[in-house]
Scaffold this motif. Structure first.
Motif, short mmCIF file in Angstrom:
data_model
loop_
_atom_site.label_atom_id
_atom_site.label_comp_id
_atom_site.label_asym_id
_atom_site.label_seq_id
_atom_site.Cartn_x
_atom_site.Cartn_y
_atom_site.Cartn_z
N TYR A 219 12.21 -3.90 1.09
CA TYR A 219 11.11 -4.85 1.44
C TYR A 219 11.75 -6.05 1.99
O TYR A 219 12.32 -6.81 1.11
CB TYR A 219 9.89 -4.84 0.46
CG TYR A 219 8.86 -5.47 1.09
CD1 TYR A 219 7.85 -4.75 1.72
CD2 TYR A 219 8.19 -6.81 0.68
CE1 TYR A 219 6.50 -5.25 2.29
CE2 TYR A 219 7.12 -7.19 1.01
CZ TYR A 219 6.22 -6.33 1.78
OH TYR A 219 4.98 -7.06 2.22
N GLY B 292 3.21 -15.39 0.38
CA GLY B 292 2.95 -16.41 -0.41
C GLY B 292 3.30 -15.97 -1.76
O GLY B 292 3.19 -16.82 -2.86
N ILE C 157 1.05 -14.50 -4.04
CA ILE C 157 -0.23 -15.00 -4.86
C ILE C 157 -1.20 -13.95 -4.90
O ILE C 157 -1.51 -13.36 -4.09
CB ILE C 157 -0.84 -16.35 -4.28
CG1 ILE C 157 -0.05 -17.51 -4.29
CG2 ILE C 157 -2.18 -16.65 -5.09
CD1 ILE C 157 0.37 -18.04 -5.44
N ASP D 218 10.16 3.86 6.59
CA ASP D 218 10.25 2.63 6.87
C ASP D 218 11.64 2.29 7.90
O ASP D 218 12.37 2.72 7.88
CB ASP D 218 10.33 1.70 5.66
CG ASP D 218 9.67 0.14 5.64
OD1 ASP D 218 10.21 -0.54 6.45
OD2 ASP D 218 8.55 -0.06 4.79
N LYS E 144 6.90 -10.03 -5.62
CA LYS E 144 6.24 -8.91 -4.99
C LYS E 144 7.56 -7.98 -4.42
O LYS E 144 7.20 -6.86 -4.56
CB LYS E 144 5.48 -9.53 -3.77
CG LYS E 144 4.99 -8.55 -2.87
CD LYS E 144 4.25 -9.25 -1.57
CE LYS E 144 3.93 -8.24 -0.86
NZ LYS E 144 3.46 -8.92 0.68
N LYS F 242 9.48 -8.37 4.06
CA LYS F 242 8.53 -9.45 4.62
C LYS F 242 8.15 -10.41 3.69
O LYS F 242 8.01 -10.39 2.53
CB LYS F 242 7.15 -8.65 4.79
CG LYS F 242 6.42 -8.89 6.24
CD LYS F 242 5.03 -8.13 6.26
CE LYS F 242 4.01 -8.77 5.42
NZ LYS F 242 2.49 -8.48 5.58
N GLY G 280 0.68 -1.40 -0.05
CA GLY G 280 0.06 -0.15 -0.07
C GLY G 280 0.73 1.21 -0.01
O GLY G 280 0.73 2.26 -0.67
N GLU H 141 -3.18 -3.46 4.87
CA GLU H 141 -3.46 -4.23 6.07
C GLU H 141 -3.53 -3.42 7.26
O GLU H 141 -4.20 -4.01 8.42
CB GLU H 141 -2.24 -5.33 6.09
CG GLU H 141 -2.58 -6.19 7.29
CD GLU H 141 -1.60 -7.53 7.15
OE1 GLU H 141 -1.14 -8.10 6.00
OE2 GLU H 141 -1.45 -8.36 8.12
C1 LIG Z 1 3.85 -15.45 5.34
C2 LIG Z 1 2.68 -14.80 4.52
C3 LIG Z 1 2.25 -15.05 3.33
C4 LIG Z 1 1.18 -14.13 2.76
N1 LIG Z 1 0.76 -14.53 1.56
C5 LIG Z 1 0.04 -14.01 0.73
C6 LIG Z 1 -0.57 -14.17 -0.46
O1 LIG Z 1 0.22 -15.38 -1.02
N2 LIG Z 1 -1.23 -13.32 -1.18
C7 LIG Z 1 -1.66 -12.32 -0.84
O2 LIG Z 1 -2.39 -11.41 -1.30
N3 LIG Z 1 -1.33 -11.91 0.60
C8 LIG Z 1 -0.47 -12.61 1.44
N4 LIG Z 1 -0.12 -12.32 2.67
C9 LIG Z 1 -0.68 -10.79 3.33
C10 LIG Z 1 0.03 -9.93 2.42
O3 LIG Z 1 1.53 -9.97 2.76
C11 LIG Z 1 -0.13 -8.71 3.15
O4 LIG Z 1 -1.68 -8.32 3.52
C12 LIG Z 1 0.18 -7.38 2.39
O5 LIG Z 1 1.68 -7.49 2.00
C13 LIG Z 1 -0.27 -6.06 3.10
O6 LIG Z 1 0.42 -4.71 2.54
P1 LIG Z 1 0.65 -3.66 3.18
O7 LIG Z 1 1.37 -2.85 2.40
O8 LIG Z 1 -0.54 -3.19 4.09
O9 LIG Z 1 1.63 -4.01 4.36
P2 LIG Z 1 3.09 -4.73 4.24
O10 LIG Z 1 3.33 -5.38 2.75
O11 LIG Z 1 2.89 -5.69 5.51
O12 LIG Z 1 3.98 -3.52 4.49
C14 LIG Z 1 4.35 -2.92 5.69
C15 LIG Z 1 5.72 -2.23 5.62
O13 LIG Z 1 5.67 -1.57 6.91
C16 LIG Z 1 6.73 -1.21 7.22
N5 LIG Z 1 6.71 -1.16 9.05
C17 LIG Z 1 6.71 -2.22 9.98
N6 LIG Z 1 6.71 -1.19 11.04
C18 LIG Z 1 7.10 -0.14 10.73
C19 LIG Z 1 7.18 1.12 11.62
N7 LIG Z 1 7.04 1.00 12.68
N8 LIG Z 1 7.69 2.23 11.04
C20 LIG Z 1 7.58 2.41 9.38
N9 LIG Z 1 7.37 1.09 8.67
C21 LIG Z 1 7.19 0.24 9.43
C22 LIG Z 1 7.35 -2.69 7.16
O14 LIG Z 1 8.82 -2.66 6.87
C23 LIG Z 1 6.76 -3.02 5.61
O15 LIG Z 1 7.74 -2.44 4.60
C24 LIG Z 1 0.83 -13.19 3.43
C25 LIG Z 1 1.50 -12.64 4.62
C26 LIG Z 1 2.39 -13.35 5.44
C27 LIG Z 1 3.04 -12.97 6.60
#
Ligand SMILES: Cc1cc2nc3c(=O)[nH]c(=O)nc-3n(C[C@H](O)[C@H](O)[C@H](O)COP(=O)(O)OP(=O)(O)OC[C@H]3O[C@@H](n4cnc5c(N)ncnc54)[C@H](O)[C@@H]3O)c2cc1C
Length: 325
Positions: A36, A41, A43, A31, A87, A38, A12, A218
């Motif tokens: 990145y 999967g 997918i 960050d 990803k 984390k 996001g 998320e």
């Molecule tokens: C093992 C696993 C498998 C998954 N498999 C799938 C899949 O196959 N398909 C799918 O759609 N989803 C999957 N997910 C879920 C998906 O990874 C997340 O929902 C998605 O990446 C969320 O995106 P986001 O940008 O909200 O957060 P994230 O991608 O989690 O990014 C959060 C960012 O915030 C940063 N951060 C954390 N704390 C701080 C802080 N205090 N200050 C500044 N930055 C910070 C982190 O370093 C990271 O870069 C999986 C998750 C896991 C853990």
């Protein structure tokens, strides 16, 4: 021009940061890591195209479901149902355009017009499931995506093709936080020859978040709790938030409106999840056996659209010969 602080450069944060940057806004991304890191999967259902393209590592057409060690259902689609994407490469390429502030220090946010929280699950103000995944090389590569349920626990093991000869195998269960141990035992039982290239764990949100305002992805609770799918909802929330900010429209109102279908589909999955976890083992087995008999429900599940509209779309796909078994 807006001065925007984005906290968290995952799906996001990096996507909205990139979109705002390209539209001429002044973006700073905060960050804790410079790249990145984390695990995932990787997918995405093959129904969404992001504004900046990702590299597709594998196209998945074949699926199998296991229940307590028994193969209970499999299905092959005529066209790719899921994509395995690169990803990290996608996110890092968007982050590369942006001014980044990296570290654990609390950012100073007084001088920004807008502050967006996109820290994924890490606000940790919701229930999470602890998951671990490996990327591994195998000799007998199977192109099927496999989901394996063990009714003693709430969650599943997954085996996803990650590229030719490569698998992404993971585990996550609500009642047992030690997903790493469970996963390593599973690998020993399931595979004879494999080489682990990477092993990492992270939480996935499954519960309601304490706060939504100013959040995308998320961090806002946008994960499907039955499947763990969060990439597409996070990306969509970033696109909606960008549209609102760039056009000077009210952010929360636009997010609530644009995310209503996703949020109601997440609520349906939450209800089903709560029902499943509060049931005894024999009830869980009965529920899953029934669910896994229905090619329509499985199709709707594979695209996280377990509502009336989604099930109707699945019926239409199957009626028009979309699956080959
Ligand atoms: C093992 C696993 C498998 C998954 N498999 C799938 C899949 O196959 N398909 C799918 O759609 N989803 C999957 N997910 C879920 C998906 O990874 C997340 O929902 C998605 O990446 C969320 O995106 P986001 O940008 O909200 O957060 P994230 O991608 O989690 O990014 C959060 C960012 O915030 C940063 N951060 C954390 N704390 C701080 C802080 N205090 N200050 C500044 N930055 C910070 C982190 O370093 C990271 O870069 C999986 C998750 C896991 C853990």
């Amino acid at each position: 021009m807006l001065r925007v602080a984005v906290i968290g450069g995952g799906v996001g944060g990096s996507l909205i940061g990139s979109l705002l940057h390209d539209a001429g806004h002044d973006v700073t991304l905060f960050d804790i890591k410079d790249k990145y890191f984390k695990p995932c999967g990787d997918i995405v259902p093959n129904v969404y195209r992001p504004p900046f393209p990702w590299r597709v590592e594998y196209e998945i057409k074949d699926f199998a479901f296991y229940l307590d060690g028994e193969r209970v259902y499999d299905v092959s689609y005529r066209s790719p149902k899921w994509l395995t994407i690169n990803k990290s490469e996608w996110i890092n390429s968007m982050r590369a355009k942006l001014r980044q502030m990296v570290g654990n220090e609390k950012p100073k946010l007084d001088n920004y017009d807008v502050v967006l929280d996109s820290r994924g699950p890490y606000p940790m103000d919701r229930e999470v499931v602890y998951t671990t995944r490996v990327i591994m090389k195998v000799e007998n590569f199977n192109p099927e995506a496999i989901l394996e349920f063990n009714t003693r626990l709430t969650g599943f093991y997954w085996i996803f093709p990650a590229g030719e000869g490569l698998l992404n195998v993971g585990a996550g269960f609500l009642e047992d936080k030690n997903s790493r141990k469970l996963l390593l035992e599973y690998l020993r039982e399931r595979f004879t020859k494999y080489e682990i290239l990477d092993i990492r764990g992270a939480p996935i949100s499954i519960g309601k978040v304490a706060k939504k305002e100013g959040r995308i992805g998320e961090a806002r609770g946008l994960v499907f709790p039955l499947s763990g799918e969060g990439i597409r909802p996070s990306a969509i929330s970033a696109e909606i938030a960008f549209g609102a900010l760039n056009k000077g429209k009210p952010l929360e109102q636009e997010l609530r409106k644009g995310l209503s279908t996703i949020e109601s589909r997440i609520s349906i999955q939450s209800l089903l999840l709560n029902w499943y976890r509060s049931s005894n083992i024999s009830m869980r087995r009965t529920m899953l056996r029934h669910f896994l008999k229905s090619e329509i429900l499985i199709d709707a599940f594979l695209e996280d659209k377990l509502d009336f509209q989604g099930i109707k779309e699945s019926m239409e796909l199957i009626k028009s010969g979309g699956i080959s078994t």
